[in-house]
Design a protein around this motif. Structure first.
Motif, mmCIF file in Angstrom:
data_model
loop_
_atom_site.group_PDB
_atom_site.id
_atom_site.type_symbol
_atom_site.label_atom_id
_atom_site.label_comp_id
_atom_site.label_asym_id
_atom_site.label_seq_id
_atom_site.Cartn_x
_atom_site.Cartn_y
_atom_site.Cartn_z
ATOM 1 N N ARG A 118 0.838 -1.187 0.000
ATOM 2 C CA ARG A 118 0.000 0.000 0.000
ATOM 3 C C ARG A 118 0.877 1.242 0.000
ATOM 4 O O ARG A 118 1.881 1.304 0.700
ATOM 5 N N TYR A 120 1.353 5.004 1.077
ATOM 6 C CA TYR A 120 0.855 5.915 2.094
ATOM 7 C C TYR A 120 1.060 7.350 1.638
ATOM 8 O O TYR A 120 2.077 7.689 1.039
ATOM 9 N N SER A 124 -3.699 9.734 4.157
ATOM 10 C CA SER A 124 -4.044 8.427 4.719
ATOM 11 C C SER A 124 -3.892 8.388 6.233
ATOM 12 O O SER A 124 -4.369 7.476 6.880
ATOM 13 N N PHE A 125 -3.197 9.383 6.812
ATOM 14 C CA PHE A 125 -3.021 9.438 8.255
ATOM 15 C C PHE A 125 -4.067 10.297 8.951
ATOM 16 O O PHE A 125 -4.110 10.363 10.164
ATOM 17 N N GLN A 128 -8.062 8.034 10.707
ATOM 18 C CA GLN A 128 -7.596 6.673 10.548
ATOM 19 C C GLN A 128 -8.666 5.631 10.844
ATOM 20 O O GLN A 128 -8.561 4.502 10.401
#
Length: 129
Positions: A118, A120, A124-125, A128
């Protein structure tokens, strides 16, 4: 000693009065027993709730103790049933078919790291979960 608010005494008194009123309907429906004792109990409880709810304090304490004991016993029974009826057969089935979902079997690998494919990004953070 814990203080019980009068709200609990009133709630339990009203609950028991309603239960007695419903129990009064059962003899009327089937016609076997006299209904007046249940009606008298219902009226007595309603008068106690209205006039002196503190009289019901020992009944509330007994009710809460009964609930605590039933919760303790039922939790153990339900958890034991779930474990022995669902989890144990599922684990035995997975052991028979050789499934090792948690990768607990030791292998002679150079690393136990599982490669992720994946990508990142900064977004994406966020959020979550």
């Amino acid at each position: 000693m814990t203080l019980i608010p009068h709200r609990l005494e009133r709630q339990l008194g009203l609950l028991l009065a309603c239960a007695a009123a419903v129990a009064m309907l059962q003899p009327l429906w089937y016609g076997k027993l006299p209904a007046w004792p249940w009606g008298a109990l219902s009226l007595l409880l309603l008068m106690l709730v209205w006039a002196a709810p503190q009289v019901l304090t020992p009944l509330v304490k007994a009710w809460l103790l009964l609930g605590r004991v039933m919760g303790y016993v039922n939790t153990r029974i339900i958890l034991a049933l779930v474990f022995f009826v669902f989890i144990t057969p599922l684990a035995l089935f997975f052991r028979i078919i050789g499934r090792d979902q948690l990768a607990l079997k030791r292998t002679r690998a150079a690393s136990y790291w599982l490669a992720q494919e994946r990508e990142y990004s900064r977004d994406s953070f966020r959020n979550q979960f």
